[in-house]
Design an enzyme around this catalytic site. Structure first.
Site, short mmCIF file in Angstrom:
data_model
loop_
_atom_site.label_atom_id
_atom_site.label_comp_id
_atom_site.label_asym_id
_atom_site.label_seq_id
_atom_site.Cartn_x
_atom_site.Cartn_y
_atom_site.Cartn_z
N GLU A 161 31.68 13.92 -17.94
CA GLU A 161 31.71 13.33 -16.60
C GLU A 161 33.14 12.95 -16.19
O GLU A 161 33.43 11.79 -15.92
CB GLU A 161 30.79 12.08 -16.56
CG GLU A 161 29.33 12.45 -16.76
CD GLU A 161 28.40 11.24 -16.72
OE1 GLU A 161 27.29 11.40 -16.22
OE2 GLU A 161 28.77 10.15 -17.20
C1 ACM Z 1 26.44 10.70 -21.02
O1 ACM Z 1 25.25 10.52 -20.76
N1 ACM Z 1 27.38 10.18 -20.25
C2 ACM Z 1 26.85 11.46 -22.19
#
Ligand code: ACM
Length: 506
Positions: free
Chosen positions: A299
């Site tokens: 992310e």
């Molecule tokens: C995640 O759920 N940020 C790995």
């Protein structure tokens, strides 16, 4: 009647690979002594530590003791963590090829005892006997873990020690600590004190080095490795609040993030940011002997890199395709640093192809990414959100406390999900180290709430990762008894409204 009772198969979780119930029982009393072979003293100490509070048993050492703990490296069929346990009416023999295998056997012995043996307080009037059995037990996977997010909600070291004990009871062997994120930095770094001074607040606090070192020892004594995670190059808002020059706009002052989600402020790709990451990881490696070190990686919006002249210069200097390629470039630089230090870099993968091949990867979006990664040659720890994210509610009942929206992860789903499904090739499956559950804590305000979410789903994960049979009726039957063990340990079956809203209490 006595024989019938004795031959009932003990309800163990996870279920041993092979178990034969035999007639009779062995009884521990104040005269019981241990015969401890070289290499077995850690297991003896653990047995005493675990049984002492409830039973008062001292279990002193004697060369002819009837309870024998032995390490025999010739028992190669048991691997690193397997054990053999024979209980007869006149003695107990626990054997393993390694000291670590004995630790797993100690937990089995503990589960064979009456449930009251798990109490933290002295219990009178119970006969401390175990049924006679012959057990040979070898785990299917070497990575049987759980991630705990201590960034979004800080958890005390007392909580972590208790959590480690609960994991060990289930023969889980990895506690992955998510130590840093946008909302909090919990890892002490001597060279960068503002990380915890600024980044440790407002959501909780930070650990000291001594606390973490003691936790690592406590876990090792129970056969558990603590795997640290330091997020980069995204999920770093707490670090940027402490040291704005690590970002892409050094003139900008940002607070630690107070919202959930994905934040578009990320590390810069200049030398100062890379040096920072390497310095932090050097201290992390000092505290955590784990062979694996997690550096996040997921992310990570690239908006800031697109906008930054310095980042675009980096793209040109390195001959990259564009700012989006800086993510792989960054992970390679930092991963290489861990590799040079003799550690295995670990990261979240979002596609199965986004990290350098020497990374061990955790596919979290889709389990198909695990297969893609295995084909590419990665070692894989399966962590797909639809079956391993414990921040999702465990049922659709309106009585469940508020959790991460979007899915329900029920017990059966956790049990049923095979980390290396039968339709994968043997080569692909061989690259799967195991699996772990994730407890993100945006919606987990208290320690009791964390335990409520973790159990019994971690029992199912342990069953999947250790035994691998995924036998739902058999598991449910054993869990009925096992649940009374969790009751004795004070793991909540349900939460009162106050504990959902309350402050960290344990
Ligand atoms: C995640 O759920 N940020 C790995």
């Amino acid at each position: 009647m006595r024989t019938l009772r004795a031959l009932r198969t003990p309800a163990l979780v996870p279920e041993p690979t092979q178990l034969t119930a035999l007639p009779g029982r062995f009884t521990f009393d104040e005269t019981t002594t241990l015969r401890i072979a070289p290499g077995a003293h850690g297991a003896a100490e653990l047995l005493r530590t675990l049984l002492g509070p409830a039973t008062g048993l001292r279990l002193p050492e004697r060369p002819d003791g009837p309870v024998v703990l032995a390490v025999d490296p010739a028992l190669t069929g048991l691997g690193e963590e397997g054990y053999g346990l024979t209980v007869g009416e006149r003695g107990v023999l626990l054997r393993a090829a390694t000291p670590r295998g004995l630790l797993a056997g100690v937990q089995t012995l503990r589960q064979l005892l009456p449930v009251e043996a798990l109490s933290e307080h002295p219990v009178a009037g119970v006969e401390w006997s175990v049924p006679c059995v012959q057990i040979t037990d070898v785990p299917r996977f070497s990575w049987r873990g759980t991630m705990l997010d201590v960034s979004r909600t800080f958890r005390s070291v007392d909580f972590l020690r208790r959590y480690v004990d609960l994991l060990a009871l289930h023969k889980l062997n990895v506690l992955h600590l998510h130590l840093t994120d946008d909302q909090g930095w919990r890892m002490p770094v001597a060279a960068r004190p503002r990380l915890t001074e600024i980044g440790g607040h407002p959501h909780g606090g930070a650990y000291t080095r001594a606390e973490l070192a003691a936790l690592v020892r406590h876990a090792a004594e129970r056969g558990i490795t603590v795997v640290p995670e330091i997020e980069m190059p995204g999920h770093v808002r707490a670090a940027l609040a402490a040291y704005p020059s690590l970002g892409n706009r050094p003139d900008r002052r940002l607070p630690v993030w107070d919202r959930w989600g994905v934040c578009d402020t990320v590390l810069g790709v200049h030398d100062e940011a890379l040096d920072f990451c390497r310095d932090v990881l050097d201290e992390v490696m000092d505290v955590f002997p784990s062979p694996y070190v997690h550096i996040g990686g997921e992310e990570c919006p690239t908006t800031e890199w697109h906008a930054s002249p310095a980042a675009r210069r980096r793209v040109a200097d390195e001959g990259l395709d564009g700012p989006d390629a800086l993510h792989g470039w960054f992970m390679e630089r930092i991963g290489r640093h861990l590799l040079d230090a003799g550690r295995h870099p670990l990261g979240w993968t979002e596609t199965g192809t986004d990290l350098p091949p020497y990374f061990t990867v955790m596919p979290w979006r889709d389990s198909a990414h695990g297969r893609t990664a295995a084909r590419r040659g990665h070692e894989v720890v399966m962590a797909p959100h639809r079956s391993t994210y414990l921040d999702y509610p465990q049922s659709a009942s309106p009585d469940e406390p508020p959790g991460q929206p979007g899915a329900v992860v029920d017990l059966r789903t956790v049990l049923r999900t095979d980390p290396a499904p039968a339709h994968w090739s043997p080569e692909e499956s061989a690259r799967v180290l195991g699996t772990q559950a994730q407890l993100w804590t945006e919606y987990v305000p208290t320690g009791a709430h964390a335990e409520y979410l973790a159990f019994p789903r971690l029992c199912a994960l342990a069953e999947t990762a250790w035994t691998g049979r995924r036998d739902w009726p058999g598991f449910q039957a054993r869990l009925r008894h096992h649940r009374t063990r969790l009751d004795t340990l004070g793991v909540p079956r349900r939460l009162s409204p106050t504990s959902v809203q309350g402050e960290e209490s344990s």
